[in-house]
Design an enzyme around this catalytic site. Sequence first.
Site, PDB file in Angstrom:
ATOM      1  N   TYR A 193       0.853  -1.197   0.000  1.00  0.00           N
ATOM      2  CA  TYR A 193       0.000   0.000   0.000  1.00  0.00           C
ATOM      3  C   TYR A 193       0.894   1.255   0.000  1.00  0.00           C
ATOM      4  O   TYR A 193       0.706   2.155  -0.827  1.00  0.00           O
ATOM      5  CB  TYR A 193      -0.904  -0.019   1.232  1.00  0.00           C
ATOM      6  N   THR A 248     -13.953   5.523   7.711  1.00  0.00           N
ATOM      7  CA  THR A 248     -14.806   5.220   6.553  1.00  0.00           C
ATOM      8  C   THR A 248     -15.333   3.793   6.699  1.00  0.00           C
ATOM      9  O   THR A 248     -14.775   3.000   7.466  1.00  0.00           O
ATOM     10  CB  THR A 248     -14.002   5.319   5.233  1.00  0.00           C
ATOM     11  N   SER A 258     -14.959   1.266   4.817  1.00  0.00           N
ATOM     12  CA  SER A 258     -13.973   0.224   4.498  1.00  0.00           C
ATOM     13  C   SER A 258     -12.991   0.023   5.648  1.00  0.00           C
ATOM     14  O   SER A 258     -12.525  -1.082   5.890  1.00  0.00           O
ATOM     15  CB  SER A 258     -13.223   0.545   3.211  1.00  0.00           C
TER      16      SER A 258
END
Length: 258
Positions: free
Chosen positions: A159, A194, A196
Amino acid sequence: MTQITHAHEAAGTRLQGKRCLITAAGAGIGREAALACAREGATVLATDIDARALAELEAQSGSIRTLALDVTDPNAIDDLVRSQSGFDVLFNCAGYVHQGSILDCDEAAWRRSFDINVHSMYRLCRAVLPGMIERGRGSIINMSSVASSIKGVPNRFVYGVTKAAVIGLTKSIAADFVAQGVRCNAICPGTVRTPSLAQRVAALGGDEEAVWRSFTERQPMGRLGDPKEIAALVVYLASEESSFTTGQTHIIDGGWSN
Ligand code: NAD
């Protein structure tokens, strides 16, 4: 929990006359950004892989148009851009978080991360740029992260690599097209609450409270970010208020990287 309120939640005109294309607008930051841009008078085309989430967004806003788009599909991106008249603003929001170190990251995870986080932006920028250059104006906003070249974050190996690549992509485009009226900036959030993120916390199993506490404790402000706070930065970068900034990494992280 701190309640976040913003003056810009009232209708405004800062993006009047601008056409905005947003990816991953079905949930989280992309969704708040689509709503905020529409409130500021933009014509918004909100895209996402999740058609049901898009239908809900369209119903809630009343003015946002939506289209299903998987950012890993180059043909779908070309078709979309060819079938629409030019965009003034592109917000590349789609991203995917693979958890773990380099030892947890196999070839498939590496490729998937680059496909969603970087190749998608390459394709969308390449498709939208000619129209912006022709009209002599445009603002591209790419979603990076503090977990990138700004900060090494444990267990966010690929990431962080991809979000660092987003910064390089952003700076290169900004340098190449600054004289043609096209600006390109990156947004680098810290941890933002959020849906997610909630799913990822749940998927870890174990003590969810402890995971949320660890996220919060690393924030000097003592809280996570709100998607509305990131949406406010998107509106700024999309608008003429930010006309003198390009090629920059706009960090918005509650002081985490300070
Ligand atoms: P998210 O990552 O859950 O993404 C929201 C939407 O992306 C969903 O509606 C989902 O359907 C859509 N999506 C997934 N795969 C897609 C694909 N292939 N094509 C199109 N849409 C797809 O939401 P988020 O947490 O708001 O993150 C948005 C962006 O912000 C990501 O790029 C993420 O890396 C970045 N970011 C998030 C945080 C955070 O703490 N939430 C921090 C820094 C950066």
